[in-house]
Design an enzyme around this catalytic site. Sequence first.
Site, PDB file in Angstrom:
ATOM      1  N   HIS A 105     -11.827  16.795  44.641  1.00 46.99           N
ATOM      2  CA  HIS A 105     -11.556  18.097  44.038  1.00 46.99           C
ATOM      3  C   HIS A 105     -11.644  17.955  42.520  1.00 46.99           C
ATOM      4  O   HIS A 105     -10.622  17.795  41.844  1.00 46.99           O
ATOM      5  CB  HIS A 105     -10.168  18.586  44.457  1.00 46.99           C
ATOM      6  CG  HIS A 105      -9.865  19.991  44.043  1.00 46.99           C
ATOM      7  ND1 HIS A 105      -9.068  20.837  44.790  1.00 46.99           N
ATOM      8  CD2 HIS A 105     -10.233  20.711  42.954  1.00 46.99           C
ATOM      9  CE1 HIS A 105      -8.970  22.004  44.165  1.00 46.99           C
ATOM     10  NE2 HIS A 105      -9.659  21.951  43.048  1.00 46.99           N
ATOM     11  N   GLU A 124     -14.191  20.196  46.925  1.00 46.83           N
ATOM     12  CA  GLU A 124     -13.344  21.364  46.736  1.00 46.83           C
ATOM     13  C   GLU A 124     -13.356  21.797  45.280  1.00 46.83           C
ATOM     14  O   GLU A 124     -13.537  20.967  44.379  1.00 46.83           O
ATOM     15  CB  GLU A 124     -11.890  21.029  47.104  1.00 46.83           C
ATOM     16  CG  GLU A 124     -11.664  20.600  48.521  1.00 46.83           C
ATOM     17  CD  GLU A 124     -10.199  20.289  48.800  1.00 46.83           C
ATOM     18  OE1 GLU A 124      -9.829  20.275  49.981  1.00 46.83           O
ATOM     19  OE2 GLU A 124      -9.442  20.056  47.834  1.00 46.83           O
ATOM     20  N   HIS A 174      -2.983  20.348  52.679  1.00 50.38           N
ATOM     21  CA  HIS A 174      -1.969  20.422  51.623  1.00 50.38           C
ATOM     22  C   HIS A 174      -0.607  20.039  52.199  1.00 50.38           C
ATOM     23  O   HIS A 174      -0.036  20.763  53.009  1.00 50.38           O
ATOM     24  CB  HIS A 174      -1.870  21.791  50.944  1.00 50.38           C
ATOM     25  CG  HIS A 174      -1.269  21.688  49.566  1.00 50.38           C
ATOM     26  ND1 HIS A 174      -2.041  21.519  48.434  1.00 50.38           N
ATOM     27  CD2 HIS A 174       0.010  21.675  49.145  1.00 50.38           C
ATOM     28  CE1 HIS A 174      -1.249  21.438  47.372  1.00 50.38           C
ATOM     29  NE2 HIS A 174       0.002  21.513  47.780  1.00 50.38           N
TER      30      HIS A 174
END
Length: 239
Positions: A43, A70, A190
């Site tokens: 990410h 991401e 997450h």
Amino acid sequence: MTKLSVNINKIATLRNSRGGNTPDLLKVARDVEGFGGQGITIHPRPDERHIHYQDAYDLKNLLTIEFNIEGNPIDRFMKMVLEIKPTQVTLVPDGDDNITSDAGWDTVKNQEFLKSVIGKFKSVGIRTSIFVDPDLEMVKAAATTGTDRIELYTENFAVEYSNGNKESIKPYVESALLAHELGMGVNAGHDLSLDNIEFFVKNLPYLEEVSIGHALICESLYFGLENVVNMYKNKMKLN
């Protein structure tokens, strides 16, 4: 069968803290693949405080497992993804100063923007996923953007589960069922960890992939990366 994608952002954070190349991010990615991980997630953020944009390019030809990038589809991010053509791009509505992802997309308000972005990625064969909260309205609107998948934001589940509230899985189940009905695949991520992954995977229908980074790397400090990858796989019934 749910796939395990390992987010290696925290490896980059540790590397960057000393300004050198220890730990070697690319070696860790290869090791995760060798240990049985089924995907690598990164990410990159605009300030490159952990993953550098160059890391994404370096990983492009290194991996034979799934590569998931991401991020917020700002111009620089989109250019990079279109050049690299990873297996999957996951769109996350991060602000520039976010410490970590903290909410899913409002897929109603951002409908036209998401349609445009997703269309560009899909035109070159990149699978797309949208980070969303377990909200049926948001899931329904995600389907009309043309996305292939959604990624359910699981922080609330993780917090509630740690407090003994197993009912916190319910909105995720409802969201997954609706997503499947509307023709979308389901990812999740997450704050998933060794403590909650078995329950989550066992109870969430149609779950194709989980992306796990912070907890997995922290757990590896105690048990070792190879052991932890396989501990997840065992709990997910992948071994």
